[in-house]
Scaffold this active site. Structure first.
Site, short mmCIF file in Angstrom:
data_model
loop_
_atom_site.label_atom_id
_atom_site.label_comp_id
_atom_site.label_asym_id
_atom_site.label_seq_id
_atom_site.Cartn_x
_atom_site.Cartn_y
_atom_site.Cartn_z
N ASP A 97 -5.63 -1.63 10.13
CA ASP A 97 -4.96 -2.87 9.81
C ASP A 97 -5.99 -3.90 10.32
O ASP A 97 -6.87 -3.81 11.00
CB ASP A 97 -3.78 -3.03 10.81
CG ASP A 97 -2.72 -3.87 10.40
OD1 ASP A 97 -1.72 -3.81 9.58
OD2 ASP A 97 -3.01 -5.31 10.54
N VAL A 153 -9.41 -4.07 3.97
CA VAL A 153 -9.15 -3.16 2.88
C VAL A 153 -10.03 -3.74 1.74
O VAL A 153 -10.56 -3.22 0.82
CB VAL A 153 -7.90 -2.81 2.35
CG1 VAL A 153 -7.24 -2.09 3.54
CG2 VAL A 153 -6.96 -3.92 1.81
N ASN A 204 -1.54 1.03 1.54
CA ASN A 204 -0.16 0.30 1.80
C ASN A 204 -0.62 -1.21 1.89
O ASN A 204 0.26 -1.96 1.52
CB ASN A 204 0.47 0.94 2.83
CG ASN A 204 1.49 -0.07 3.27
OD1 ASN A 204 2.67 -0.10 2.48
ND2 ASN A 204 1.60 -0.61 4.45
N TYR A 238 0.47 -11.46 -8.20
CA TYR A 238 0.74 -10.43 -7.32
C TYR A 238 1.29 -9.28 -8.43
O TYR A 238 0.93 -8.10 -8.45
CB TYR A 238 1.97 -10.77 -6.72
CG TYR A 238 2.70 -9.97 -5.89
CD1 TYR A 238 2.20 -9.24 -4.55
CD2 TYR A 238 4.00 -9.30 -6.11
CE1 TYR A 238 2.79 -8.54 -3.81
CE2 TYR A 238 4.34 -8.15 -5.62
CZ TYR A 238 3.90 -7.82 -4.05
OH TYR A 238 4.55 -6.77 -3.58
N LYS A 249 -0.23 -5.71 -8.93
CA LYS A 249 0.74 -4.66 -8.70
C LYS A 249 0.55 -3.65 -9.87
O LYS A 249 0.76 -2.45 -10.04
CB LYS A 249 1.99 -5.00 -8.04
CG LYS A 249 1.82 -5.62 -6.73
CD LYS A 249 1.34 -4.62 -5.78
CE LYS A 249 1.63 -5.30 -4.25
NZ LYS A 249 0.88 -3.98 -3.21
N THR A 302 10.06 -6.67 5.98
CA THR A 302 8.70 -6.67 6.26
C THR A 302 8.16 -8.11 6.65
O THR A 302 8.74 -8.93 6.34
CB THR A 302 7.78 -5.92 5.25
OG1 THR A 302 7.50 -6.90 4.23
CG2 THR A 302 8.23 -4.73 4.69
#
Length: 274
Positions: free
Chosen positions: A37, A64, A90, A156, A160, A191
């Site tokens: 993270d 990442v 993730n 986005y 994705k 989340t």
């Protein structure tokens, strides 16, 4: 894979949300976990919480967007666990707004995290899994927006969609090596992606748009708990299921998208195109 006892798992974006819930689910089934993270404080809290529950858990700070960071995550994971069998790419971010209002930095940030982050995970971990020769499973968090593009979520959706394409191609390529692939495509999940701007680096400038919760283009009431999505995700590993679709509400929308594509052939034929 037929179980997780004695297996090692690595999860990016692992300090909260779906990542942390999946880590807990895997650990509860016997896996040792390494969380990656970008947030040191949240990472320390997550690892401490898992250890308090009696689980074998470790944390590695990882951005990442940076392939070298993901490489260090892999090195630490193999050192700490001895072997890695599950890799869950993730980590993700989102911004909202019309494409006409998106800045170049908005595009860069979302694609760097959501798509390049997943690519880095494959570049770094896949050769190690192949060399290890014990099979395994690679997972990716995409979105319903990776199957049906959302108005107001251009970058986005682009990122994705790319994650879904990556998973689909990879699944066919690594099947002979005994490596499974899954891609998670949820609608609304509880989340903290809605506050993801807290991790937007200064190199991306000030956003002209707004962060959003896990997006959908239609109204719906069922916001799923991350724990429920984690259980479905882990079961998908055992079933070697490519697509993970937690929301039944997405089924009709996905079907209509492909029906629209299919009707194009009839429309073209009616116009005389052979």
């Amino acid at each position: 894979m037929d179980g997780f006892e004695g297996r090692g798992a690595v999860i990016t974006g692992g300090a909260s949300g779906i990542g942390l819930a999946t880590a807990r689910e895997l650990a509860g089934r016997g896996a040792a976990v390494v969380l990656g993270d970008i947030e040191q404080g949240a990472l320390d809290t997550a690892v401490s919480g898992l250890r308090d529950e009696g689980f074998d858990a470790h944390g590695v700070v990882c951005d990442v967007r940076n392939r070298d960071d993901v490489g260090r995550l892999a090195e630490e994971a193999f050192r700490l666990l001895g072997g890695v069998h599950v890799v869950f790419n993730n980590a993700g971010v989102a911004v909202a707004g019309p494409i006409a209002q998106m800045t170049h930095d908005d595009w860069r940030w979302v694609i760097d995290v959501d798509l390049w982050g997943a690519i880095h995970g494959v570049e770094v971990f896949l050769p190690r899994l192949l060399e290890q020769g014990e099979g395994g499973h690679l997972l990716f968090t995409s979105s319903f927006a990776g199957l049906v593009s959302n108005v107001g979520l251009g970058p986005y959706s682009v990122a994705k969609y790319g994650v879904v394409a990556l998973a689909e191609a990879l699944a066919r390529e690594v099947k002979p090596d005994g490596i499974g692939v899954s891609v998670l495509c949820p609608m609304l999940v509880a989340t903290n992606i809605g506050s993801c701007e807290r991790n937007r680096g200064a190199d991306y400038g000030m956003p002209a748009t707004q962060p959003v919760s896990e997006p959908v283009s239609v109204g719906q009431d069922d916001v799923l708990a991350a724990d429920d999505v984690a259980r479905l995700t882990v079961e998908a590993i055992l079933a070697n299921r490519l697509y993970i679709l937690p929301h039944a509400a997405s089924r009709g929308l996905i079907r209509r998208r492909f029906e629209r594509i299919d009707r194009t052939f009839d429309d073209q034929a009616a116009d005389g195109w052979i």
